[in-house]
Design a protein around this motif. Structure first.
Motif, mmCIF file in Angstrom:
data_model
loop_
_atom_site.group_PDB
_atom_site.id
_atom_site.type_symbol
_atom_site.label_atom_id
_atom_site.label_comp_id
_atom_site.label_asym_id
_atom_site.label_seq_id
_atom_site.Cartn_x
_atom_site.Cartn_y
_atom_site.Cartn_z
ATOM 1 N N LYS A 215 29.731 -12.903 -5.249
ATOM 2 C CA LYS A 215 29.334 -13.249 -6.614
ATOM 3 C C LYS A 215 27.813 -13.242 -6.770
ATOM 4 C CE LYS A 215 29.409 -16.925 -10.013
ATOM 5 N NZ LYS A 215 29.894 -18.218 -10.419
ATOM 6 N N TYR A 216 27.114 -13.808 -5.785
ATOM 7 C CA TYR A 216 25.669 -13.959 -5.940
ATOM 8 C C TYR A 216 24.851 -12.785 -5.431
ATOM 9 C CZ TYR A 216 26.308 -18.512 -7.860
ATOM 10 O OH TYR A 216 26.663 -19.527 -8.707
ATOM 11 N N ARG A 217 25.489 -11.931 -4.663
ATOM 12 C CA ARG A 217 24.667 -10.851 -4.084
ATOM 13 C C ARG A 217 24.924 -9.498 -4.727
ATOM 14 N NH1 ARG A 217 24.279 -12.990 2.182
ATOM 15 N NH2 ARG A 217 24.012 -15.170 1.573
ATOM 16 N N ASN A 218 26.026 -9.377 -5.491
ATOM 17 C CA ASN A 218 26.290 -8.097 -6.141
ATOM 18 C C ASN A 218 25.853 -8.128 -7.602
ATOM 19 O OD1 ASN A 218 27.385 -6.821 -3.935
ATOM 20 N ND2 ASN A 218 29.367 -7.800 -4.266
ATOM 21 N N ILE A 219 24.622 -8.459 -7.801
ATOM 22 C CA ILE A 219 24.128 -8.502 -9.175
ATOM 23 C C ILE A 219 22.753 -7.838 -9.249
ATOM 24 C CG2 ILE A 219 25.340 -10.500 -10.105
ATOM 25 C CD1 ILE A 219 23.184 -12.260 -9.108
ATOM 26 N N ASP A 220 22.322 -7.579 -10.477
ATOM 27 C CA ASP A 220 21.015 -6.932 -10.649
ATOM 28 C C ASP A 220 19.923 -7.938 -10.984
ATOM 29 O OD1 ASP A 220 22.138 -4.299 -10.424
ATOM 30 O OD2 ASP A 220 23.014 -4.647 -12.397
ATOM 31 N N VAL A 221 20.329 -8.994 -11.677
ATOM 32 C CA VAL A 221 19.339 -9.986 -12.102
ATOM 33 C C VAL A 221 19.937 -11.383 -11.886
ATOM 34 C CG1 VAL A 221 17.957 -10.850 -14.038
ATOM 35 C CG2 VAL A 221 18.517 -8.420 -13.928
ATOM 36 N N LEU A 222 19.264 -12.171 -11.083
ATOM 37 C CA LEU A 222 19.726 -13.557 -10.886
ATOM 38 C C LEU A 222 18.701 -14.502 -11.498
ATOM 39 C CD1 LEU A 222 21.581 -15.745 -9.599
ATOM 40 C CD2 LEU A 222 20.157 -15.604 -7.563
ATOM 41 N N LEU A 223 19.205 -15.389 -12.380
ATOM 42 C CA LEU A 223 18.325 -16.405 -12.965
ATOM 43 C C LEU A 223 18.821 -17.745 -12.465
ATOM 44 C CD1 LEU A 223 19.414 -14.389 -15.620
ATOM 45 C CD2 LEU A 223 17.161 -15.145 -16.292
ATOM 46 N N GLU A 239 21.549 -21.088 2.269
ATOM 47 C CA GLU A 239 22.331 -20.062 1.582
ATOM 48 C C GLU A 239 21.463 -19.357 0.533
ATOM 49 O OE1 GLU A 239 25.373 -19.186 2.528
ATOM 50 O OE2 GLU A 239 25.342 -17.591 1.028
ATOM 51 N N PHE A 240 20.678 -20.126 -0.153
ATOM 52 C CA PHE A 240 19.840 -19.516 -1.179
ATOM 53 C C PHE A 240 18.806 -18.580 -0.551
ATOM 54 C CE2 PHE A 240 16.327 -19.260 -4.218
ATOM 55 C CZ PHE A 240 17.037 -18.678 -5.249
ATOM 56 N N PHE A 241 18.306 -18.968 0.596
ATOM 57 C CA PHE A 241 17.352 -18.128 1.322
ATOM 58 C C PHE A 241 17.949 -16.731 1.570
ATOM 59 C CE2 PHE A 241 15.810 -16.644 5.506
ATOM 60 C CZ PHE A 241 14.467 -16.498 5.206
ATOM 61 N N HIS A 242 19.206 -16.702 2.036
ATOM 62 C CA HIS A 242 19.838 -15.408 2.325
ATOM 63 C C HIS A 242 20.125 -14.636 1.036
ATOM 64 C CE1 HIS A 242 19.851 -16.216 6.513
ATOM 65 N NE2 HIS A 242 20.518 -17.354 6.338
ATOM 66 N N THR A 243 20.549 -15.370 0.012
ATOM 67 C CA THR A 243 20.795 -14.708 -1.277
ATOM 68 C C THR A 243 19.498 -14.062 -1.770
ATOM 69 O OG1 THR A 243 22.385 -16.430 -1.801
ATOM 70 C CG2 THR A 243 21.640 -15.099 -3.647
ATOM 71 N N PHE A 244 18.436 -14.838 -1.693
ATOM 72 C CA PHE A 244 17.130 -14.356 -2.147
ATOM 73 C C PHE A 244 16.743 -13.084 -1.391
ATOM 74 C CE2 PHE A 244 12.614 -13.888 -2.201
ATOM 75 C CZ PHE A 244 12.180 -14.404 -3.415
ATOM 76 N N ASN A 245 16.847 -13.133 -0.058
ATOM 77 C CA ASN A 245 16.440 -11.977 0.744
ATOM 78 C C ASN A 245 17.249 -10.739 0.406
ATOM 79 O OD1 ASN A 245 14.530 -13.448 2.027
ATOM 80 N ND2 ASN A 245 15.741 -13.821 3.878
ATOM 81 N N SER A 274 7.008 -19.619 0.539
ATOM 82 C CA SER A 274 6.179 -18.416 0.555
ATOM 83 C C SER A 274 6.856 -17.296 -0.229
ATOM 84 C CB SER A 274 5.867 -17.981 1.978
ATOM 85 O OG SER A 274 7.056 -17.557 2.593
ATOM 86 N N ARG A 275 8.172 -17.214 -0.166
ATOM 87 C CA ARG A 275 8.865 -16.166 -0.935
ATOM 88 C C ARG A 275 8.683 -16.368 -2.437
ATOM 89 N NH1 ARG A 275 10.634 -15.849 3.773
ATOM 90 N NH2 ARG A 275 11.680 -14.006 4.600
ATOM 91 N N PHE A 276 8.724 -17.620 -2.854
ATOM 92 C CA PHE A 276 8.573 -17.890 -4.288
ATOM 93 C C PHE A 276 7.178 -17.477 -4.776
ATOM 94 C CE2 PHE A 276 11.935 -21.547 -4.357
ATOM 95 C CZ PHE A 276 12.900 -20.597 -4.113
#
Ligand SMILES: Nc1ncnc2c1ncn2[C@@H]1O[C@H](COP(=O)(O)OP(=O)(O)OP(=O)(O)O)[C@@H](O)[C@H]1O
Length: 463
Positions: A215-223, A239-245, A274-276
């Motif tokens: 659900k969270y990784r097969n998208i084009d834009v995540l808000l 989990e968010f770290f991996h989603t972000f990457n 640092s990613r943010f």
């Protein structure tokens, strides 16, 4: 005046009709530009960019305006004037020429599956009032909406409670979907992200986790809204770290909101911090007097179709002078006034406004948590209307927020049950008591509910 200046209005019109740039895009990026001169020997057009007026910095010229508009401008100018601009040079001062790299193209192609979720139809750029407090955040949001995944990634919006972060995020999502309905856009609060993750972990099987990740990784834009609420929760951060990457690596756009800039979020893991900071960070501060006035006028304009009230200038001035801290309270004040006027069949005057707002505007008042504010915050949190909470609907998506509002009024204010009942649509005090008891009991056993209530409380009382 050179021929390009003469034809400039037609150039602007053509950009919108033939290249599909929206009115808001034209107003923000093109209309403020001023043609300076055309050097026919070199085929170079000099354009002045009033960056202060536009609320942008110089980096925007190369990273955005040049990339986005140079090619369409060149071809439109050639079509309308017959002049071949081999180069467009953008300048920031009337007589200083700053060269910009014009070798650019705008690749707007995105992968396509429509996923429109969780968007408030009212939260659009058109309904967003731009003032000095949010000019840069607005410009950055529009830039991202026009070119998701291309320039500022992630876009990190931050600011205090009720200042328009969610509104701007939704506006970006709307804009993207309007231009390309196939884009897979997902807006989510950190709370939902956390609750869904807890649920997937609790299920204890791989399928639930795989589904969550898909659900969270097969998208084009995540808000993702109010990121501060995942802080301190280790598994969620991981989990968010991996989603972000995953998303960032695939050049998918990520938009994050928070109450503070990444640097100041003490418990945020360094690697996320640092990613943010990789993309663009833009803040929204409290609106000044003029912006508050404009927001009230805009709201009146929108409401007047449905509710048909009118506010005199003095009333608007009175509200804008006295309610300063945030826009949610500004809207809450307006709701109080219109509600009092309609319930008591009285005209809206400054006297009525003074009466309606008397406990919001006490001279040394700290931010007071009132039942009205609770009602508004709960409704907004669940993306429903305050009228739904007050109304007679009995579906779970309304009953639960209604009971949560009752519970919070009881817990956070000293309002009697009877008065809470009256505010929640003239309900009996026993109904309120039942709602309060039900939530008090469920909170003991449901982590999700507890998490939700904690978040609403933080929104009400951020300190
Ligand atoms: N510039 C603006 N123009 C018009 N309405 C605005 C503007 N900024 C905020 N609002 C309105 O104010 C209300 C609160 O805004 P929003 O929910 O976006 O704030 P927020 O910063 O996300 O708050 P929180 O930190 O509590 O999540 C919304 O109804 C929104 O439409």
């Amino acid at each position: 005046m050179n021929i390009i200046e003469e034809k400039w209005d037609s150039v602007v019109d053509t950009l919108s009709t033939e290249f599909g740039f929206s009115p808001i895009s034209i107003n923000t990026w093109i209309k403020p530009l001023q043609v300076q001169r055309y050097d026919s020997d070199e085929g170079t057009l000099f354009i002045y960019v009033p960056i202060d007026e536009m609320g942008i910095n110089e980096d925007f010229i190369n990273s955005y305006i040049n990339k986005k508009f140079t090619t369409p401008l060149r071809s439109t100018i050639a079509e309308l004037t017959g002049l071949d601009c081999t180069k467009i040079v953008y300048t920031v001062e009337q007589n200083v020429v700053k060269e910009a790299d014009s070798s650019s193209n705008t690749d707007n192609s995105f992968n396509n599956i429509l996923e429109k979720a969780n968007l408030n139809p009212e939260y659009t750029f058109e309904n967003f009032v731009v003032g000095s407090n949010n000019k840069f955040a607005h410009a950055a949001s529009l830039a991202v909406a026009e070119s998701p995944g291309e320039i500022y990634n992630p876009l990190f919006l931050y600011g205090g409670v009720g200042l328009g972060k969610t509104h701007l995020m939704h506006s970006i999502a709307h804009f993207i979907l309007e231009n390309n309905p196939q884009t897979r856009v997902l807006y989510v609060t950190s709370e939902s992200f956390t609750n869904e993750l807890i649920e997937a972990i609790r299920n204890g099987n791989n399928t639930a986790m795989t589904k969550f990740r898909e659900k969270y990784r097969n998208i084009d834009v995540l808000l993702i809204d109010d990121i501060q609420f995942i802080i301190g929760k280790e598994s969620t951060q991981e989990e968010f770290f991996h989603t972000f990457n995953d998303l960032h690596g695939a050049k998918k756009q990520i938009i994050i909101s928070s109450d503070k800039p990444p640097k100041e979020i003490a418990t945020l893991e360094g690697r996320l911090k640092s990613r943010f900071e990789w993309g663009l960070i833009a803040d929204i501060s409290s609106p000044d007097y003029e912006t508050r006035m404009a927001i009230l006028r805009k709201k009146e304009e929108r409401d007047s179709k449905e509710k048909g009230y009118h506010l005199d200038d003095e009333v608007i001035q009175y509200i804008a002078t006295n309610i300063k801290s945030n826009i949610r309270e500004l809207e809450g004040a307006l709701n109080r006034i219109t509600a009092m006027s309609s319930l008591e069949h009285r005209e809206i005057t400054v006297e009525l406004a003074q009466e309606a707002l008397k406990d919001m505007i006490s001279p040394n008042a700290k931010r007071e948590i009132t039942p009205d504010l609770i009602l508004l915050t709960v409704a907004e949190h669940f993306h429903i209307k305050t009228d739904d909470i007050k109304g007679s609907k009995r579906s779970a998506d309304i009953v639960i927020p209604r009971q949560i509002a009752m519970y919070l009024c009881r817990e956070m204010t000293s309002t009697p049950l009877k008065a809470i009942g009256k505010l929640m649509g003239n309900r009996d005090h026993t109904t309120v008591l039942h709602g309060v008891e039900k939530i008090s009991k469920e909170i003991e056993t449901s982590d999700d509910l507890k998490n939700t209530i904690d978040i609403i409380k933080k929104k009400l009382n951020p300190n």
